[in-house]
Structures are given as structure tokens and as C-alpha cells.
Design an enzyme around this catalytic site. Sequence first.
Site, PDB file in Angstrom:
ATOM      1  N   ASP A  55       0.845  -1.197   0.000  1.00  0.00           N
ATOM      2  CA  ASP A  55       0.000   0.000   0.000  1.00  0.00           C
ATOM      3  C   ASP A  55       0.878   1.243   0.000  1.00  0.00           C
ATOM      4  O   ASP A  55       2.009   1.225   0.504  1.00  0.00           O
ATOM      5  CB  ASP A  55      -0.887   0.029   1.251  1.00  0.00           C
ATOM      6  CG  ASP A  55      -1.982  -1.021   1.223  1.00  0.00           C
ATOM      7  OD1 ASP A  55      -2.192  -1.641   0.169  1.00  0.00           O
ATOM      8  OD2 ASP A  55      -2.620  -1.217   2.281  1.00  0.00           O
ATOM      9  N   THR A  56       0.353   2.335  -0.519  1.00  0.00           N
ATOM     10  CA  THR A  56       1.105   3.585  -0.558  1.00  0.00           C
ATOM     11  C   THR A  56       1.658   3.955   0.808  1.00  0.00           C
ATOM     12  O   THR A  56       2.830   4.323   0.950  1.00  0.00           O
ATOM     13  CB  THR A  56       0.212   4.721  -1.095  1.00  0.00           C
ATOM     14  OG1 THR A  56      -0.137   4.435  -2.450  1.00  0.00           O
ATOM     15  CG2 THR A  56       0.925   6.067  -1.028  1.00  0.00           C
TER      16      THR A  56
END
Length: 217
Positions: A55-56
Site C-alpha cells: 500500500d502507498t
Amino acid sequence: MTIDILFEDGEALVIDKPGGLPIERPRKGGPALEDHLDSLKLGFQRAPVAVHRLDTDTSGCLLLARNPKALKRFARAFEERQVAKRYLGILDGEPGEEEGTVELALSKISSADKGWRMIPARKGKPSLTHWRVVARRGGRTLVEFTPETGRTHQIRVHAASGIGMALLGDPVYGSGKGAPRTMLHAAGLSVTRGNKPPVEATAPLPPDFAALGFGDG
């Protein structure tokens, strides 16, 4: 932004991805990992390619393949669960137990107002995460997660719906408060590759964990 290299050989790089850096460029534009791939060639003609996703917001170990043959082999290792992953996350609360296992199948839903998210669903994809408490500080808890499956948002949903408290700073499965990002870190990665030694890397906890009182895991 400098990106630390945790492991390097002729087939693989493992980098310490900074929290907040997306792997693929967002639709709205802005920085992304692909801005750094040329500098990660390290003498090779080809730029490396990310084998899996983080995930970012998630920081830590990200495996990059340095040639197409290696990419294929590593992708197969992920599909066949020949990968050991270790994460550290900060829970927004203190669980009553010291360790446990969450087994919740996950399914993707989307709505116009909230966008997409993962939810526990009986007919979803099987998902299994082991967890144990590492440290407790001021009503928050540093937890080690060792997932056996690799579903999207698995640890985030298993924390919120399985343990009963979301990761600190998680805007989707928690309140989004208490931290500038979802506090999840890919601390360790090991990928088997036949007769060759495994790809192994460990990523130290980043400064934002230390700022919250969790400097080592």
C-alpha cells in the site's frame, strides 16, 4: 528522497520503500516509485520491476526483479506461498491478548461515496494472519503480523475486524487519527528460489514509528 537498498544480487533488489510513496503513479499525478527505477538500475541495462505490492502508506521491504526471468520466478514464488513476510504495525488501542490468529475471508466492495474497500465475507478469499504483541505504550500497541496469505489490505482488515482495533492512522478501516499515515511497516521478507540461497532482507523501523515511542521491533 533516497531509497535504501536492503538486498542486492544479479536477480533481485529489496528496497526499503518509504511510507507515502505509491508504487504506481496515482491518477491525480505526483511522485511514485517509477521516478526512482532508473537510479536503481545500478549498472544494469534494464530498470528493475516491482514483483508485489505494498500500500502507498506502508513502508519497508519491497522486492524488485532485475530481469524478466527473475520476475517470472519470483511471481511464481508469491503465488505458491514460498514467501515469508513479517510486518510491524501500531494498533490504536491495546488488545486483551498477547497473540492470536485471525482467519477471515475477504471480499472487495465499492460504493460511489466511499470508493472501494475490503470486508470480511463468508464467500470471500481465504485469508490468515498470525499476530503477537511486541510492545505497549500509552494505550497503543506495536504488533508483529505474519500473514500466510497475501490479500489486498489483509493486515489492515484483520486488525480492525479480527483483533478488534484498527491500525493507527488508517483512514479506511479506522479513524485516520493519531498518525500521518497508516502505521504499517514491512519489516522482513524471505523468498525461496530453488537451489539458490533465498532472497532475505530486514527493514529497520522508520522514524515515524520511533516518534510514537516504538523505536525497535
